[in-house]
Motif scaffolding. Structure first.
Motif, PDB file in Angstrom:
ATOM      1  N   GLY A  73       0.816  -1.198   0.000  1.00  0.00           N
ATOM      2  CA  GLY A  73       0.000   0.000   0.000  1.00  0.00           C
ATOM      3  C   GLY A  73       0.857   1.258   0.000  1.00  0.00           C
ATOM      4  O   GLY A  73       2.081   1.213  -0.089  1.00  0.00           O
ATOM      5  N   THR A 123      -5.231   1.182   0.167  1.00  0.00           N
ATOM      6  CA  THR A 123      -4.570   0.545   1.300  1.00  0.00           C
ATOM      7  C   THR A 123      -3.320   1.348   1.649  1.00  0.00           C
ATOM      8  O   THR A 123      -2.590   1.791   0.764  1.00  0.00           O
ATOM      9  N   ARG A 126      -6.999   0.192   5.791  1.00  0.00           N
ATOM     10  CA  ARG A 126      -7.850   0.249   4.598  1.00  0.00           C
ATOM     11  C   ARG A 126      -9.245   0.746   4.982  1.00  0.00           C
ATOM     12  O   ARG A 126      -9.839   0.261   5.952  1.00  0.00           O
TER      13      ARG A 126
END
Length: 451
Positions: A42, A62, A176
């Protein structure tokens, strides 16, 4: 068939040579130290020490941060008045880290613009001495909870790690935000009959087809109903994704074989653990050990059927977590040698997965739920219906009992012996392969003239 047997025989001889040539003091037990850590993926982000200046989390993306013992990190999310929201945190201590049962963990909290708590979760280590990824979410529903949690605005997200942990290292954290579109006509979709308290479906039987688990949520391979085989190193957690539709429930059994009759089943049943997570990475069910005398050690999970109305259930978080269709996750952990000392190298693990029940129609969303990370695609539904016996040709070639599968298993063992021995092995295999080709060539074309 003869050529395949020659390949197996040659590899077996090479493995034996490798074992003899291994340097004194080395052991296959050393492989346990090579457990793969959770792989965070991410955008890098740095949480703030307070609400002022807290970075924002965008829906569907993310983020990766880290957190030390006793720290509290702040983030922000902007929500409307109509959509349900889920903010998940995955904390990943390194494999083999020293942790304390039910003390080490993290807490994720979602607060409204005026400071009301809309949702919270506190995933904790459950087995003393076993470090594994901890995941759960804090959620906001628009038609339940404090009134201030129904307004639009910037909400605060905090992730806090327990103080006094025996592990001084910072833990990677994966964050997330998922925003579920509102449904037309308000709350719909009552929970179907049955719950997680009903008897679990019978696990499927048959040959285990190879599937390597992912190192995290983002690279988990998709599995349908069937029997799947993997190899896990002590200390590792492998992830798998299973499509589950409205009205269906997920049932899975993870099992390993005792290596010899003299080993204690009581110890082995502590060696394997499993957790089920919903598409928003919320904890849906913890595995229950199911080892019995004379049987392979195993752990199993069985969820409630998926229904939109489950989010309003009063029967506990394990039912509320089953409130949307999509890709559910299974996380299987093989506990490290300090818990199960007889496990000192990668271990074959069989995963028996069943998605039970007929798919039903779900609620009508205002927007496409798949774009938001919920629901199932056409490819998901095909994967859910595909039985392993109908796997692709490449899967069949690598299935148990095939020459390729045997060769791979042999080469994995070869790898444990070290680079130096591996070099000698490669040279030996080269000579053996060259000789085999010369013999095959002479058989096919006959001896050269003049011999």
């Amino acid at each position: 068939m003869k050529d395949r047997r020659k390949v197996r025989a040659g590899l077996a001889a090479a493995v034996a040579l490798c074992a003899v040539a291994a340097a004194p003091g080395t052991s296959l037990a050393d492989g346990a130290a090579g457990a793969r850590a959770y792989e965070t993926r991410g955008t890098r982000i740095d949480g703030a020490e307070g609400e002022p200046g807290a970075p924002s989390l965008a829906a569907g993306r993310t983020y990766v941060d880290s957190i030390g013992p006793g720290e509290k990190r702040y983030y922000g999310v902007t929500l409307d008045t109509k959509s349900a929201a889920y903010v998940s945190a995955v904390a990943a201590p390194r494999p083999g880290a020293e942790v304390t049962s039910y003390r080490d963990g993290v807490k994720v909290t979602l607060e409204s613009p005026d400071g009301a708590i809309c949702g919270t979760a506190s995933p904790k280590v459950e087995t003393s001495g076993v470090a594994y990824p901890l995941a759960d979410y804090a959620s906001r529903q628009t038609d339940s909870g404090p009134a201030s949690c129904h307004q639009a605005g910037r909400y605060a997200v905090t992730v806090e790690r327990q103080d006094g942990s025996p592990d001084p290292e910072r833990w990677p954290v994966e964050l997330r935000l998922m925003v579920e579109p509102p449904v037309k006509g308000g709350a719909t979709g009552a929970a179907p009959e049955g719950s997680s308290s009903t008897p679990p479906p019978e696990p499927p039987e048959g040959t285990a087809w190879p599937r390597s688990g992912g190192r995290g949520f983002t690279d988990a391979p998709t599995l349908g109903t069937g029997v799947w085989g993997d190899e896990i190193t002590p200390g590792e957690t492998h992830f798998y994704r299973v499509p589950v539709d409205w009205g269906q429930r997920l049932s899975a059994v993870a099992e390993m074989s005792a290596d010899g009759k003299d080993q204690s089943t009581r110890l082995l049943d502590r060696a394997l653990s499993m957790h089920a997570y919903n598409p928003a990475r919320g904890l849906a069910k913890r595995g229950t050990p199911a080892a019995q005398d004379g049987e392979s050690p195993r752990t199993q999970v069985t969820t409630a059927p998926v229904a939109y109305g489950n989010r309003y259930a009063n029967t506990g978080s394990t039912v509320r977590a089953m409130s949307f269709s999509g890709g559910y996750f299974l996380a299987v952990t093989l506990n490290p040698p300090q818990v199960a000392p007889h496990l000192n190298t990668s271990v074959p693990v069989v995963l028996r997965v069943r998605v039970a029940g007929a798919a039903r129609g779900g609620p009508s969303y205002d927007k496409d739920p798949v774009e938001a990370g919920f629901g199932l695609t056409a490819a998901d539904r095909r994967a859910a219906k595909r039985h392993p016996d109908a796997a692709a040709d490449d899967d069949r070639m690598e299935g148990p009992g095939s020459g390729i599968a045997d060769s791979k298993a042999a080469l994995r063992v070869v790898g444990y012996a070290g680079i130096g021995t591996g070099t000698a092995l490669v040279l030996g295999l080269g000579v053996w392969t060259y000789a085999a080709r010369r013999r095959a060539s002479s058989q096919r074309y006959g001896p050269p003239s003049g011999w």
